[in-house]
Design an enzyme around this catalytic site. Structure first.
Site, PDB file in Angstrom:
ATOM      1  N   GLU A 152      -5.865   2.957   2.469  1.00 34.95           N
ATOM      2  CA  GLU A 152      -5.250   2.581   3.747  1.00 34.95           C
ATOM      3  C   GLU A 152      -4.504   3.751   4.367  1.00 34.95           C
ATOM      4  OE1 GLU A 152      -3.201  -1.149   3.607  1.00 34.95           O
ATOM      5  OE2 GLU A 152      -4.516  -1.982   2.074  1.00 34.95           O
ATOM      6  N   GLY A 153      -4.829   4.964   3.924  1.00 30.50           N
ATOM      7  CA  GLY A 153      -4.168   6.134   4.469  1.00 30.50           C
ATOM      8  C   GLY A 153      -4.824   7.388   3.933  1.00 30.50           C
TER       9      GLY A 153
END
Ligand SMILES: *[C@@H]1O[C@H](CO)[C@@H](O)[C@H](O)[C@H]1NC(C)=O
Length: 299
Positions: A152-153
């Site tokens: 997610e990043g």
């Protein structure tokens, strides 16, 4: 009157019923590890509610960092305190529950800096959690069933290389290494699209929460319906699962009450041949809300 099982009509009806029943059987997948106040991994599997339990997270890896587990209050990986989880992993697997390790998460420190970096992370995962060997395995000697990508990043370019290298280990024989992923529902996923288009993933649980444009809403079910259709027709994978919060408190938005899931959401997805079931975030919230118990017989 006796049923003539030799009649073609009866036979095709029986075959139809068998196929239909089979394509509808789904399972529940749960994330475990981010709340020290939930039960142990062994207790989670012993509930009999789950098909797969995902240990979350290996939250630090890549870019030259020493990989690190984070299992909240369950154990302290820095002092090898999480090796005791090995016994629980064996206990889950003996009950037929698969146990995955999730890499990434919402607030980890991870990033792959090059294809070589991706391959070295794959080697690390193989040696420390899968069929390889190392004298400092963070979860002890248990061999996990595979790796879950919850990215997610960071960056997105090298996760396909990571998946490919893990798949190479899997194809060497011995125990299969399952590859799974938890992308966000807007398609294509910002971080995982390259990895997912490899076609190497067994199961994909799409996060239909904290994502207003595509999560389920009774007033506009088409957003969800179109996202499900887009995912299942664009990405080649074994099975797709509807990812949901296990309680209202488990996510900022996207909670679907069990009755609504059963009457409105499941009918939209269960007809897909790629439907696999429902993923829930997470065990702590599920144990409090009773969500999986409420939906188990309908999934
Ligand atoms: C569920 O909650 C109860 C009560 O808080 C706790 O004793 C139990 O360990 C929990 N079980 C799991 C599997 O999380």
């Amino acid at each position: 009157m006796a049923i003539n099982v030799r009649s073609p009509a009866t036979l095709s009806l029986l075959i139809f019923v068998a196929l239909f029943a089979k394509s509808n059987a789904g399972g529940i997948v749960i994330y475990w590890g981010q709340n020290g106040n939930e039960g142990t991994l062994a207790a989670t599997c012993a509930t009999g509610k789950y098909q797969i339990v995902i240990v979350a997270f290996l939250s630090t890896f890549g870019n030259g960092q020493k990989p690190q587990l984070n299992l909240a209050g369950h154990c302290n990986p820095a002092s090898n305190g999480c090796q005791k989880v090995s016994r629980d992993i064996h206990s889950c697997q003996n009950q037929g529950v698969k146990v995955m390790l999730s890499i990434g998460g919402g607030d980890g420190s991870y990033s792959l800096s090059s294809a070589d970096d991706a391959r070295s992370v794959a080697d690390y995962l193989w040696n420390n959690f899968l069929g390889g060997g190392s004298n400092s395995r963070p979860l002890g000697d248990a061999v996990l069933d595979g790796i879950d990508f919850d990215i997610e990043g960071g960056e997105s370019r090298y996760y396909a290389t990571l998946a490919t290298k893990l798949a190479e280990y899997s194809s060497r024989g011995g125990k299969k290494v399952y590859l799974t992923a938890a992308p966000q529902c807007p398609f294509p996923d910002q971080w995982l699209n390259g990895a997912l288009t490899s076609g190497l993933f067994d199961y994909i649980w799409i996060q239909f929460y904290n994502n207003p444009p595509c999560q389920y809403s009774s007033s506009n079910p088409n957003n969800f319906k179109n996202a499900w259709k887009r995912w299942t027709s664009s990405i080649k994978a074994g099975k797709f699962y509807v990812g949901l919060p296990a309680s209202k408190a488990a996510a900022g938005s996207g909670f679907v009450p069990p009755e609504v899931l059963k009457s409105q959401v499941l009918p939209l997805v269960k007809s897909s041949p790629q439907y696999g079931g429902v993923m829930l975030w997470d065990e702590f919230n599920d144990n409090n809300s009773g969500y999986s118990s409420a939906i188990k017989n309908s999934v």
